[in-house]
Design a protein around this motif. Structure first.
Motif, short mmCIF file in Angstrom:
data_model
loop_
_atom_site.label_atom_id
_atom_site.label_comp_id
_atom_site.label_asym_id
_atom_site.label_seq_id
_atom_site.Cartn_x
_atom_site.Cartn_y
_atom_site.Cartn_z
N UNK A 1 43.03 -0.02 45.42
CA UNK A 1 42.03 -0.43 46.40
C UNK A 1 42.66 -1.24 47.53
N UNK A 2 43.52 -2.19 47.18
CA UNK A 2 44.15 -3.02 48.20
C UNK A 2 45.16 -2.21 49.00
N UNK A 3 45.87 -1.30 48.35
CA UNK A 3 46.79 -0.43 49.08
C UNK A 3 46.07 0.34 50.18
N UNK A 4 44.85 0.78 49.91
CA UNK A 4 44.10 1.57 50.88
C UNK A 4 43.36 0.73 51.90
N UNK A 5 42.88 -0.44 51.50
CA UNK A 5 41.95 -1.20 52.34
C UNK A 5 42.46 -2.57 52.75
N UNK A 6 43.56 -3.00 52.18
CA UNK A 6 44.06 -4.33 52.47
C UNK A 6 44.70 -4.44 53.84
N UNK A 7 44.86 -5.67 54.29
CA UNK A 7 45.49 -5.98 55.58
C UNK A 7 44.70 -5.40 56.74
N UNK A 8 43.38 -5.27 56.57
CA UNK A 8 42.50 -4.74 57.62
C UNK A 8 41.25 -5.62 57.72
N UNK A 9 40.67 -5.76 58.90
CA UNK A 9 39.36 -6.37 58.96
C UNK A 9 38.39 -5.56 58.11
N UNK A 10 37.52 -6.24 57.38
CA UNK A 10 36.60 -5.51 56.50
C UNK A 10 35.21 -6.14 56.59
N UNK A 11 34.21 -5.26 56.69
CA UNK A 11 32.82 -5.69 56.63
C UNK A 11 32.31 -5.44 55.22
N UNK A 12 31.44 -6.33 54.74
CA UNK A 12 30.91 -6.26 53.38
C UNK A 12 29.45 -5.84 53.42
N UNK B 1 31.44 -11.01 43.67
CA UNK B 1 30.70 -12.23 43.35
C UNK B 1 29.69 -12.57 44.44
N UNK B 2 30.02 -12.23 45.69
CA UNK B 2 29.11 -12.46 46.81
C UNK B 2 28.16 -11.28 47.02
N UNK B 3 28.00 -10.46 45.97
CA UNK B 3 27.02 -9.37 45.93
C UNK B 3 27.38 -8.19 46.84
N UNK B 4 28.68 -8.01 47.07
CA UNK B 4 29.14 -6.85 47.82
C UNK B 4 29.22 -5.64 46.89
N UNK B 5 28.74 -4.50 47.40
CA UNK B 5 28.87 -3.24 46.67
C UNK B 5 29.79 -2.29 47.43
N UNK B 6 29.62 -2.22 48.77
CA UNK B 6 30.38 -1.26 49.57
C UNK B 6 31.29 -2.03 50.54
N UNK B 7 32.53 -1.57 50.64
CA UNK B 7 33.52 -2.20 51.51
C UNK B 7 33.81 -1.27 52.68
N UNK B 8 33.80 -1.82 53.90
CA UNK B 8 33.96 -1.03 55.12
C UNK B 8 35.15 -1.54 55.92
N UNK B 9 36.36 -1.03 55.66
CA UNK B 9 37.54 -1.50 56.39
C UNK B 9 37.68 -0.84 57.76
N UNK B 10 38.24 -1.56 58.69
CA UNK B 10 38.54 -1.01 60.01
C UNK B 10 39.73 -0.04 59.91
N UNK B 11 39.87 0.86 60.89
CA UNK B 11 41.02 1.78 60.90
C UNK B 11 42.25 1.17 61.56
N UNK B 12 42.25 -0.13 61.76
CA UNK B 12 43.39 -0.82 62.36
C UNK B 12 43.79 -1.98 61.46
N UNK B 13 45.05 -2.35 61.56
CA UNK B 13 45.59 -3.42 60.73
C UNK B 13 45.31 -4.79 61.33
#
Length: 340
Positions: free
Chosen positions: A50-61, A115-127
């Motif tokens: 998960x972090x390999x794919x979505x980490x180091x990016x702005x992410x909306x919860x 824990x903050x009730x996030x179900x879906x993670x929406x990462x940006x396509x930029x680092x």
């Protein structure tokens, strides 16, 4: 009386972290009886991929007040109480305003988001180090009413050929619903508008090859029973569910990376928070190493220029965007004024 809570040990690059989960028994997926604790454990199990794919990016919860059938909202600003080990980065939005967004660097950060009730993670396509220049070209294949996942499969295979002709290697995942998401890693040297134009160029070329199967028509009334190539997902502050992100659907589905060889034999229903951890253990991560050899969008931008000279101009932007140069009128075709 103290509120119900538990603690999960989450391995990570900086060692184990003990992450508190309050209300662990709260049911998030009523039809399956899956709980907040089940989701947190899923994030631990898939954390590295998960972090390999979505980490180091702005992410909306995408967060839910009760369960996936109830009220939801998007967090783009970091929630109050964000732990010190979770960093933020300032990003610029289409309105020209800027504010910080979360960046996830380790699995414990994703567990905290649960824990903050996030179900879906929406990462940006930029680092996070260069938020204005995407390092991913993304194309969302969205089956319209009258079509389904099986209609998106041949479109995705044809799109792979189109992108290969443009010099791009691409990767694929299920959307978690009926569609497919195609990603091509690119060098982060072009800003969002350029990447959007590259996506439109690829989508138009696919539309020429499969005119009865796919469409770039922005207005739903013009799409027909085809797969919509959603070019507007390439805009700044437009995101799709990240790889290995759960979806807020009744079956607890996951937007799951797959190999191209699997595409014609799988069903998106195969991938849920119950099945994906074991899949990772047995099959591995089809997206491992996807960023090793990024391409460029230069060829696609050449196609864009060719289409412009042929009279194919800009396409509509999302309704909350400011009016953009060259954009056609933002009016539903059936409501447009007819010439006298």
């Amino acid at each position: 009386m103290a509120s119900e809570q538990t603690t999960l040990t989450v391995p990570g690059p900086n060692g184990d972290r003990e992450m508190r989960i309050s209300s662990p028994g709260r049911v998030l997926w009523p039809e399956l009886g899956l709980t907040k604790l089940d989701l947190a454990r899923y994030m631990v199990d898939v954390g590295e991929a998960f972090i390999s794919a979505n980490g180091d990016r702005p992410v909306a919860l995408q967060r839910f007040s009760e369960n996936v059938e109830g009220d939801q909202f998007f967090s783009k600003n970091p929630p109050k109480g964000t732990p010190d080990f979770i960093r933020t980065v300032k990003v610029v939005f289409p309105s020209a305003r800027s504010h910080p967004m979360l960046v996830l660097d380790e699995p414990a950060a994703a567990v905290w988001a649960v824990q903050m009730n996030t179900v879906v993670f929406h990462p940006w396509p930029s680092l996070a180090g260069d938020t204005d220049n995407p390092d991913q070209l993304r194309i969302d294949l969205d089956p319209q009413p009258g079509t389904d996942f099986d209609d998106a499969v041949p479109a995705a295979l044809a799109l792979k050929e189109v992108l290969a002709e443009a010099g791009l290697a691409c990767f694929i995942k299920t959307s978690g619903n009926r569609g497919l998401h195609v990603y091509a890693p690119v060098e982060p040297t072009r800003e969002f508008l350029d990447v959007r134009h590259a996506v439109i160029a690829a989508a138009r070329e696919l539309e020429r090859r499969m005119p009865d199967k796919v469409t770039t028509a922005w207005w739903k009334e013009e799409r027909g029973k085809k797969v919509f190539l959603d070019f507007n997902q390439a805009n700044r502050d437009r995101t799709i569910a990240g790889a290995y992100s759960p979806r807020a659907l009744a079956n607890a589905s996951v937007s799951c990376p797959i190999s191209w060889d699997e595409l014609e034999s799988i069903s998106p229903k195969d991938f849920t928070i119950l099945t994906v951890p074991d899949r990772l253990k047995t099959v591995g991560d089809p997206w491992a190493g996807m960023n090793a050899n990024p391409g460029t969008i230069d060829t696609l931008l050449g196609w864009w220029d060719h289409d412009l000279k042929a009279g194919l101009g800009e396409l509509p932007f999302p309704p909350d965007y400011p009016k953009m140069p060259g954009e056609p009128p933002r009016v539903q075709p059936s409501r447009a004024r007819k010439p006298d």
